[in-house]
Design an enzyme around this catalytic site. Structure first.
Site, short mmCIF file in Angstrom:
data_model
loop_
_atom_site.label_atom_id
_atom_site.label_comp_id
_atom_site.label_asym_id
_atom_site.label_seq_id
_atom_site.Cartn_x
_atom_site.Cartn_y
_atom_site.Cartn_z
N VAL A 128 8.35 -8.56 5.58
CA VAL A 128 7.99 -8.29 4.18
C VAL A 128 7.45 -9.55 3.53
O VAL A 128 8.07 -10.61 3.60
CB VAL A 128 9.22 -7.78 3.40
CG1 VAL A 128 8.85 -7.50 1.95
CG2 VAL A 128 9.81 -6.54 4.05
N CYS A 129 6.30 -9.42 2.89
CA CYS A 129 5.70 -10.54 2.15
C CYS A 129 6.06 -10.37 0.68
O CYS A 129 5.41 -9.64 -0.04
CB CYS A 129 4.19 -10.56 2.35
SG CYS A 129 3.41 -11.97 1.56
N LEU A 130 7.15 -11.02 0.29
CA LEU A 130 7.61 -10.99 -1.09
C LEU A 130 8.01 -12.41 -1.44
O LEU A 130 8.91 -12.99 -0.81
CB LEU A 130 8.80 -10.02 -1.23
CG LEU A 130 9.33 -9.75 -2.63
CD1 LEU A 130 8.26 -9.10 -3.51
CD2 LEU A 130 10.56 -8.86 -2.56
#
Length: 200
Positions: A128-130
Site C-alpha cells: 500500500v502506498c500511503l
C-alpha cells in the site's frame, strides 16, 4: 516501607517456576489497546467482526469493520475490511492485514491489502502506498488515522504517487476506461494479463 527488592525477587521466582500468569505488555500493545478501547475504559469486544463505530476511539464510517482472526490474545495482528460507499470502488469489499510492531507508535503498523485489487496506490502483491505508513508517520497518529487513509484511497485514488503505474496512467489519461477496468476487476475478470478475484 515497601521492600521493592523482595517484590522483584518474588516476581523473578514466580517467572522461573512458571507460576507467574501475568503477561507483560509491550509499550506498543498498551498504546494499541488505548487506540482500540473506549474513552471510559470499557473493554473492547473482540467478536470476529466488530463495527468500528462501536469501538470508541475508532470512530470510523459504517463501511469499515475490524476482526481479530487470532483471537483476543493477539491484538497486535488484526484485519480491517473496507466497503466503499462511493467512488470507483463502490460495492467492493477489501481486506487489509495489520501487523503492529512492539515499538508502536514510534513505528507504523505493517499494512497489506489481502484483496487483489486494480488500484494505482496498491500493487498486485498487496503493498500500500500511503504516506502516513512511510515518511509522514508520527507517534501522534493512530490506527484510526490509518484506516481513514485507506478508506480515502478508495474514494479518491491518487495517480500522482503510484505503486501500480499502469492503473495510475489509465486513471490520469482516461478516467472512463479506469472506471471500466475497476468494475471488470471487481467482478472477477481480467485487466490486461491479470485476473482479479471477484470482490463485490
Amino acid at each position: 516501607m515497601i521492600r521493592l527488592f523482595k517484590v522483584k525477587e518474588k516476581q523473578r521466582a514466580e517467572h522461573a517456576n512458571g507460576t507467574a500468569h501475568i503477561k507483560k505488555q509491550s509499550a506498543g500493545e498498551l498504546r494499541l489497546h488505548k487506540d482500540l478501547t473506549t474513552r471510559d475504559s470499557l473493554s473492547l469486544s473482540l467478536s470476529l467482526c466488530v463495527n468500528l463505530v462501536d469501538i470508541g476511539e475508532l470512530n470510523l464510517p459504517k463501511t469499515c469493520s475490524i476482526s481479530f482472526p487470532n483471537g483476543k490474545d493477539d491484538l497486535m495482528n488484526f484485519e480491517v475490511t473496507i466497503r466503499p460507499d462511493e467512488g470507483y470502488y463502490l460495492g467492493g469489499t477489501f481486506t487489509f492485514s495489520f501487523q503492529v510492531p512492539p515499538v508502536y507508535p514510534h513505528e507504523p503498523p505493517k499494512v497489506k491489502c489481502k484483496t487483489k485489487v486494480y488500484h494505482p496506490n496498491i500493487d498486485l502483491e498487496g503493498n500500500v502506498c500511503l504516506n502516513i505508513l512511510r515518511e509522514d508517520w508520527k507517534p501522534v497518529l493512530n490506527i484510526n488515522t490509518i484506516i481513514y487513509g485507506l478508506y480515502h484511497l478508495f474514494t479518491q485514488p491518487n495517480y500522482e504517487d503510484p505503486l501500480n503505474h499502469d492503473a495510475a496512467a489509465v486513471l490520469r489519461d482516461n478516467p472512463k476506461m479506469f472506471e471500466s477496468n475497476v468494475r471488470r476487476a471487481m467482478a472477477g475478470g481480467y485487466v490486461g494479463q491479470t485476473l482479479f478475484p471477484r470482490c463485490m
